[in-house]
Design a protein around this motif. Structure first.
Motif, short mmCIF file in Angstrom:
data_model
loop_
_atom_site.label_atom_id
_atom_site.label_comp_id
_atom_site.label_asym_id
_atom_site.label_seq_id
_atom_site.Cartn_x
_atom_site.Cartn_y
_atom_site.Cartn_z
N ALA A 146 5.39 143.42 -6.83
CA ALA A 146 5.60 142.07 -6.91
C ALA A 146 7.02 141.76 -6.08
N LYS A 147 6.92 140.36 -5.87
CA LYS A 147 7.89 139.76 -4.98
C LYS A 147 9.04 138.73 -5.64
N PHE A 148 10.30 139.03 -5.48
CA PHE A 148 11.05 137.97 -6.09
C PHE A 148 12.06 137.57 -5.10
N ASP A 149 12.63 136.41 -5.45
CA ASP A 149 13.98 135.77 -4.92
C ASP A 149 14.93 136.05 -5.43
N TYR A 150 15.89 136.85 -4.86
CA TYR A 150 17.13 137.16 -5.91
C TYR A 150 18.10 135.90 -6.06
N ARG A 151 17.87 135.10 -5.03
CA ARG A 151 18.61 133.76 -5.09
C ARG A 151 18.40 132.83 -6.37
N GLN A 152 16.77 132.87 -6.65
CA GLN A 152 16.27 132.04 -7.44
C GLN A 152 16.58 132.63 -9.00
N VAL A 153 16.35 134.10 -9.03
CA VAL A 153 16.68 134.90 -10.26
C VAL A 153 18.20 134.50 -10.82
N ARG A 154 19.17 134.57 -9.97
CA ARG A 154 20.48 134.15 -9.98
C ARG A 154 20.77 132.69 -10.70
N GLN A 155 19.97 131.98 -10.05
CA GLN A 155 20.16 130.28 -10.71
C GLN A 155 19.29 130.17 -11.87
N GLY A 156 18.31 131.31 -12.24
CA GLY A 156 17.82 130.99 -13.47
C GLY A 156 16.30 130.23 -13.10
N THR A 157 16.14 130.13 -12.05
CA THR A 157 14.77 129.18 -11.55
C THR A 157 13.68 130.25 -11.08
N MET A 158 13.95 131.61 -11.52
CA MET A 158 12.78 132.52 -11.40
C MET A 158 12.86 133.59 -12.22
N LEU A 159 11.65 134.24 -12.71
CA LEU A 159 11.88 135.39 -13.71
C LEU A 159 12.64 136.45 -13.38
N ASP A 160 13.41 136.60 -14.30
CA ASP A 160 14.24 138.08 -14.04
C ASP A 160 13.65 138.98 -15.01
N PRO A 161 12.62 139.89 -14.47
CA PRO A 161 11.84 140.66 -15.06
C PRO A 161 12.48 141.97 -15.61
N ILE A 162 12.06 142.31 -16.87
CA ILE A 162 12.43 143.46 -17.49
C ILE A 162 11.96 144.87 -16.87
N LEU A 163 12.92 145.85 -16.54
CA LEU A 163 12.64 147.02 -15.73
C LEU A 163 11.92 147.98 -16.51
N GLN A 164 11.06 148.66 -16.05
CA GLN A 164 10.43 149.75 -16.62
C GLN A 164 10.74 151.00 -15.96
N PRO A 165 10.61 152.26 -16.63
CA PRO A 165 10.92 153.69 -16.27
C PRO A 165 10.43 153.91 -14.90
N GLY A 166 10.82 154.23 -13.99
CA GLY A 166 10.22 154.44 -12.55
C GLY A 166 9.94 153.45 -11.49
N ASP A 167 10.62 152.26 -12.00
CA ASP A 167 10.73 151.08 -11.16
C ASP A 167 11.40 151.32 -9.70
N ARG A 168 10.83 150.80 -8.67
CA ARG A 168 11.38 150.92 -7.37
C ARG A 168 12.09 149.37 -6.69
N VAL A 169 13.24 149.08 -6.60
CA VAL A 169 13.62 147.84 -6.29
C VAL A 169 13.93 147.95 -4.73
N VAL A 170 13.62 147.43 -3.92
CA VAL A 170 13.73 147.26 -2.66
C VAL A 170 14.24 145.89 -2.10
N MET A 171 15.67 145.71 -1.56
CA MET A 171 16.23 144.37 -1.28
C MET A 171 16.17 144.34 0.13
N GLY A 172 15.35 143.35 0.54
CA GLY A 172 14.88 143.06 1.76
C GLY A 172 16.18 143.12 2.92
N THR A 173 15.94 143.37 4.39
CA THR A 173 17.06 143.30 5.19
C THR A 173 16.73 142.26 6.31
N ASP A 174 17.87 141.57 6.46
CA ASP A 174 17.52 140.45 7.62
C ASP A 174 18.07 141.48 8.91
N GLY A 175 17.11 141.68 9.87
CA GLY A 175 17.14 142.45 11.19
C GLY A 175 17.72 141.56 12.24
#
Length: 239
Positions: free
Chosen positions: A186-215
């Motif tokens: 699933a894809k999330f916009d962390y800026r919107q998550v911090r604003q409260g305008t996008m779901l901040d999902p509950i973590l599950q054991p084994g989740d892997r979170v990857v923050m994108g990089t602006d090359g």
């Protein structure tokens, strides 16, 4: 006089401005109820917004079992095996994963009663949610594997990794999750998550979170660092 210093200062200004955009302050939160609806177009259907009221034990969790007035039958900090069973005095290995501590108390009491113990009183407590590990990587300050408590959210995982770096592409956060059907992404916009305008999902054991990089930001940051530190910024400041 050579035009090189002027051109160099212009490049430095341009590069500095581009790098500075990566250090912009966080967006203002939107006052009111936060968004809890998952977006199907971003693959968020299987990601919950509300924590469960009960907790089912998982392999690797550690529990303590206390049998009232029976210290030889009690045990501290015993770990559930990978097969979901737990080994207890006199009872041996019994299934524990997938049920609550209250259900496990009832099962142990029933087994002890069948073994000849009169009116067994059993208390089961969780000593360590050792199954709860999340991997955070990509453009975060301190990537790694982190322990978390049930109910923690995506924002908690990013915070445990000390937040996004200057070159993070915060609108491109991917969460990978194991499911019976395979790995979900699933894809999330962390800026919107911090604003409260996008779901901040509950973590599950084994989740892997990857923050994108602006090359592109990486390129300009490296280019800026390659410029003469004092001469370049001196020219930028005096103009």
């Amino acid at each position: 006089m050579s035009a090189f210093p002027t051109k160099l200062s212009g490049v430095a200004c341009c590069l500095a401005a581009m790098v500075a955009t990566g250090c912009a302050s966080s967006p203002e939160p939107i006052i009111g109820p936060a968004v809890i609806t998952p977006r199907a177009d971003l693959g968020q259907q299987e990601f919950a917004a509300i924590a469960a009221n009960t907790y089912a034990l998982r392999p690797s969790d550690q529990i303590s079992v206390n049998v009232f007035r029976e210290p030889e039958l009690s045990i501290e900090n015993v770990r559930l095996g990978v097969d979901g069973t737990v080994s207890l005095p006199m009872l041996g290995a019994i299934p524990a994963a997938g049920i609550t501590t209250a259900q496990l108390e009832q099962d142990i009491s029933r087994r002890l009663l069948a073994a000849g113990l009169r009116t067994p009183m059993v208390a089961v407590n969780i000593a360590n949610y050792a199954s709860h590990l999340v991997t955070v990587e990509g453009a975060v300050t301190e990537p790694g594997v982190f322990a978390f408590q049930p109910g923690a959210r995506l924002s908690s995982a990013v915070a445990m990794a000390k937040g996004p770096t200057e070159i993070a592409k915060e609108e491109q956060v991917a969460v990978f999750r194991e499911s019976p059907e395979g790995v979900l992404v699933a894809k999330f916009d962390y800026r919107q998550v911090r604003q409260g305008t996008m779901l901040d999902p509950i973590l599950q054991p084994g989740d892997r979170v990857v923050m994108g990089t602006d090359g592109l930001s990486v390129f300009y940051k490296n280019a800026l660092q390659a410029l003469p530190a004092f001469g370049t910024f001196g020219l930028v400041l005096v103009r």
